[in-house]
Design an enzyme around this catalytic site. Structure first.
Site, PDB file in Angstrom:
ATOM      1  N   SER A 172       0.880  -1.244   0.135  1.00  0.00           N
ATOM      2  CA  SER A 172      -0.047   0.084   0.142  1.00  0.00           C
ATOM      3  C   SER A 172       0.788   1.264  -0.138  1.00  0.00           C
ATOM      4  O   SER A 172       2.006   1.134   0.416  1.00  0.00           O
ATOM      5  CB  SER A 172      -0.744   0.004   1.249  1.00  0.00           C
ATOM      6  OG  SER A 172      -1.590   1.259   1.415  1.00  0.00           O
ATOM      7  N   TYR A 185      -1.643  -1.089  10.570  1.00  0.00           N
ATOM      8  CA  TYR A 185      -1.575  -1.196   9.284  1.00  0.00           C
ATOM      9  C   TYR A 185      -0.657  -0.589   8.604  1.00  0.00           C
ATOM     10  O   TYR A 185       0.306  -1.416   7.770  1.00  0.00           O
ATOM     11  CB  TYR A 185      -2.738  -0.817   8.698  1.00  0.00           C
ATOM     12  CG  TYR A 185      -3.178  -1.026   7.360  1.00  0.00           C
ATOM     13  CD1 TYR A 185      -3.511  -2.235   6.796  1.00  0.00           C
ATOM     14  CD2 TYR A 185      -2.780   0.117   6.256  1.00  0.00           C
ATOM     15  CE1 TYR A 185      -3.708  -2.486   5.471  1.00  0.00           C
ATOM     16  CE2 TYR A 185      -3.170  -0.364   4.998  1.00  0.00           C
ATOM     17  CZ  TYR A 185      -3.502  -1.553   4.618  1.00  0.00           C
ATOM     18  OH  TYR A 185      -3.575  -1.798   3.121  1.00  0.00           O
ATOM     19  N   LYS A 189       2.610  -2.770   6.263  1.00  0.00           N
ATOM     20  CA  LYS A 189       2.998  -2.300   4.986  1.00  0.00           C
ATOM     21  C   LYS A 189       4.238  -1.861   4.620  1.00  0.00           C
ATOM     22  O   LYS A 189       4.840  -2.128   3.658  1.00  0.00           O
ATOM     23  CB  LYS A 189       1.676  -1.567   4.339  1.00  0.00           C
ATOM     24  CG  LYS A 189       0.382  -2.040   4.193  1.00  0.00           C
ATOM     25  CD  LYS A 189       0.193  -3.414   3.625  1.00  0.00           C
ATOM     26  CE  LYS A 189      -1.213  -3.929   3.574  1.00  0.00           C
ATOM     27  NZ  LYS A 189      -1.329  -5.357   2.945  1.00  0.00           N
TER      28      LYS A 189
END
Length: 300
Positions: A172, A185, A189
């Site tokens: 991402s 998160y 990533k």
């Protein structure tokens, strides 16, 4: 080699690489065939994973589909079979190392050696750090990055033996830029991007140039993982747009796939900005989505 010659070689390589990129911009690149390749896609029961599966089905790949959602992965497999391809559906928890290894052994016996893997399974818990439960942080890392390690470790030996394969990491833009209320998160990533870059370098050092690597880095995608996402500077992407870029990148062996592509320029330029200017730019983006803040759901 003499250091001066090495520097000269570096400069020549840089110039050649930029000229090559310029030529590729105007001349379409040749796409490789994935027909007959055994393709493992995790998180295939919905979103990017499902759409990616359909694209490989159109190209006559043999599909191995994983998802923790039994109904979702079986629906995806059924749609692929309508296109006349072989699709094997497995219910697998990509946060469970033992289950991953057991399922891969089953795939090897029932289907064969996987030659392309799309490590797509992911999870996210939008919340401020203090409202995020310990088990949510653990689960985020187990699915978003540790699963990549276990799957890749198990599949690499057969790829290395043949010097043939493709390992795709779905990361991402959050793997390049920290976003408030998405700390676990983003951290996972960042790790995924590092995994891709490290693996790419290691395969090159080992001389396994036939094993390709790609890393997908989109901005916010409308998959339902984050509710009501919006930004001022970037579009909220639809799944089909992201998957088109992903498939194109895989077929042309592109290492980093940014969606939209110009986000790469933004990320590079931001590295040269003073910290205060970077903070202002982050506020200008006005990224918003539903998140748990202080144990209450708010738009952030």
């Amino acid at each position: 080699m003499n250091i001066i010659l090495e520097i000269l070689l570096l400069l020549i390589t840089i110039i050649y690489s930029y000229l090559e990129s310029l030529v590729k911009f105007f001349i379409p690149q040749r796409r490789k065939s994935v027909a007959g390749e055994i393709v493992l896609i995790t998180g295939a029961g919905h979103g990017i994973g499902r759409q990616t599966t359909y694209e490989f089905a159109k190209r006559q790949s043999i599909l191995v589909l994983w998802d923790i959602n039994k109904r979702g992965v079986e629906e995806t497999a059924a749609e692929c079979r309508k296109l006349g391809v072989t699709a094997h559906a497995y219910v697998v928890d990509c946060s469970n190392r033992e289950e991953i290894y057991r399922s891969l052994n089953q795939v090897k016996k029932e289907v064969g050696d996987v030659t392309i893997v799309v490590n797509n399974a992911g999870t996210v818990y939008p919340a401020d750090l203090l409202s995020t439960k310990d088990e949510e942080i653990t689960k985020t890392f187990e699915v978003n990055i540790l699963g990549h390690f276990w799957i890749t470790k198990a599949l690499l030996p057969s790829m290395m033996e043949r010097n043939h394969g493709h390992i795709v990491t779905v990361a991402s833009v959050c793997g390049h830029e920290g976003i408030p209320y998405l700390i676990p998160y983003c951290s996972s990533k960042f790790a995924a991007v590092g995994f891709h870059r490290g693996l790419t370098s290691e395969l090159q050092a080992l001389g396994k140039t036939g094993i390709k690597t790609s890393c997908l880095c989109p901005v916010f995608v409308n998959t339902g993982f984050t509710k009501n996402p919006s930004t001022r500077l970037w579009p909220v992407l639809e799944t089909d747009e992201v998957v088109r870029s992903l498939i194109d990148g895989i077929l042309t062996n592109k290492k980093m796939i940014f969606v939209p592509s110009y986000i790469n320029i933004f990320l590079r330029l931001q590295k040269f900005l003073p910290e205060r200017a970077s903070a202002i730019l982050n506020r200008m983006q006005n990224i918003q989505f539903e998140a748990v803040v202080g144990h209450k759901i708010k738009m952030k």
